[in-house]
Design an enzyme around this catalytic site. Structure first.
Site, PDB file in Angstrom:
ATOM      1  N   HIS A  17      42.212  57.687  48.557  1.00  8.38           N
ATOM      2  CA  HIS A  17      42.781  58.676  49.489  1.00  8.38           C
ATOM      3  C   HIS A  17      43.948  58.072  50.261  1.00  8.38           C
ATOM      4  O   HIS A  17      45.007  58.681  50.402  1.00  8.38           O
ATOM      5  CB  HIS A  17      41.726  59.134  50.517  1.00  8.38           C
ATOM      6  CG  HIS A  17      40.555  59.834  49.966  1.00  8.38           C
ATOM      7  ND1 HIS A  17      39.263  59.445  50.262  1.00  8.38           N
ATOM      8  CD2 HIS A  17      40.437  60.907  49.144  1.00  8.38           C
ATOM      9  CE1 HIS A  17      38.405  60.262  49.665  1.00  8.38           C
ATOM     10  NE2 HIS A  17      39.098  61.145  48.978  1.00  8.38           N
ATOM     11  N   LYS A  41      26.336  70.927  52.492  1.00  2.65           N
ATOM     12  CA  LYS A  41      26.470  69.562  51.993  1.00  2.65           C
ATOM     13  C   LYS A  41      25.840  68.572  52.965  1.00  2.65           C
ATOM     14  O   LYS A  41      25.932  68.731  54.175  1.00  2.65           O
ATOM     15  CB  LYS A  41      27.967  69.232  51.848  1.00  2.65           C
ATOM     16  CG  LYS A  41      28.350  68.614  50.545  1.00  2.65           C
ATOM     17  CD  LYS A  41      29.848  68.434  50.460  1.00  2.65           C
ATOM     18  CE  LYS A  41      30.171  67.455  49.368  1.00  2.65           C
ATOM     19  NZ  LYS A  41      31.591  67.203  49.248  1.00  2.65           N
ATOM     20  N   ARG A  90      42.508  61.453  39.515  1.00  2.00           N
ATOM     21  CA  ARG A  90      42.057  60.171  38.972  1.00  2.00           C
ATOM     22  C   ARG A  90      41.952  60.189  37.457  1.00  2.00           C
ATOM     23  O   ARG A  90      42.104  59.163  36.808  1.00  2.00           O
ATOM     24  CB  ARG A  90      40.680  59.805  39.539  1.00  2.00           C
ATOM     25  CG  ARG A  90      40.669  59.501  41.009  1.00  2.00           C
ATOM     26  CD  ARG A  90      39.258  59.326  41.486  1.00  2.00           C
ATOM     27  NE  ARG A  90      38.531  60.595  41.233  1.00  2.00           N
ATOM     28  CZ  ARG A  90      37.369  60.917  41.744  1.00  2.00           C
ATOM     29  NH1 ARG A  90      36.738  60.074  42.513  1.00  2.00           N
ATOM     30  NH2 ARG A  90      36.807  62.063  41.483  1.00  2.00           N
ATOM     31  N   SER A 127      34.490  58.735  46.731  1.00  2.00           N
ATOM     32  CA  SER A 127      33.599  58.671  47.900  1.00  2.00           C
ATOM     33  C   SER A 127      32.146  58.552  47.479  1.00  2.00           C
ATOM     34  O   SER A 127      31.359  57.857  48.121  1.00  2.00           O
ATOM     35  CB  SER A 127      33.796  59.899  48.791  1.00  2.00           C
ATOM     36  OG  SER A 127      35.070  59.887  49.393  1.00  2.00           O
TER      37      SER A 127
END
Length: 151
Positions: A17, A41, A90, A127
């Site tokens: 990030h 979440k 990515r 993450s």
């Protein structure tokens, strides 16, 4: 003014990030890191901690600010008068996922999505990998900015 929103959960912010934001700075007059809130979440880090980690990482860069939000990212863009959404890619799976969101956002608004490829050095970091390293007592500090600290 070219303003971009960089949305995500940032649980926590990673070197990937950080790299995307740093490399995007010459492209935009302002980058707003937008921490999305999803009540369904489960987060490892509190919203306050995630915001502090990001603010500390960019404390010397006035072009970067941090907000929290709920709802559609395009609604936040309109609220903040941002014409761009910034996203990092990515791998091909990221591209396919992000492409669908970008197309939907274009159908719903005039917001353009700008994709930057992650650097070779950070393309393996996510993450979720960082959280797994933390849960298992590994050295997470090699994957995140120095501002990320476990209490």
């Amino acid at each position: 003014m070219r303003k971009a929103i960089f949305p995500g959960s940032f649980d926590p912010i990673t070197l990937g990030h950080f790299d995307i934001i740093k490399r995007a700075l010459p492209l935009f007059d302002e980058i707003v890191v937008a921490i999305g809130i999803n009540a369904e979440k489960k987060y490892m880090f509190s919203l306050e901690d995630r915001k502090k980690f990001i603010e500390a990482s960019f404390k010397d860069d006035p072009k970067v600010s941090v907000v929290t939000y709920e709802g559609l990212t395009i609604d936040l863009c309109h609220k903040l008068d941002a014409k761009f959404i910034l996203r990092g890619l990515r791998n091909p799976a990221d591209f396919e996922f992000e492409k669908a969101i970008a197309h939907t956002n274009r159908q719903l608004s005039d917001i353009e999505t700008v994709f930057l490829l992650t650097s070779i050095d950070t393309s393996h970091i996510s993450s979720s990998i960082v959280r797994d390293v933390i849960r298992n007592g590994g050295d997470y500090t090699i994957l995140v900015p120095q501002s990320v600290k476990i209490k």
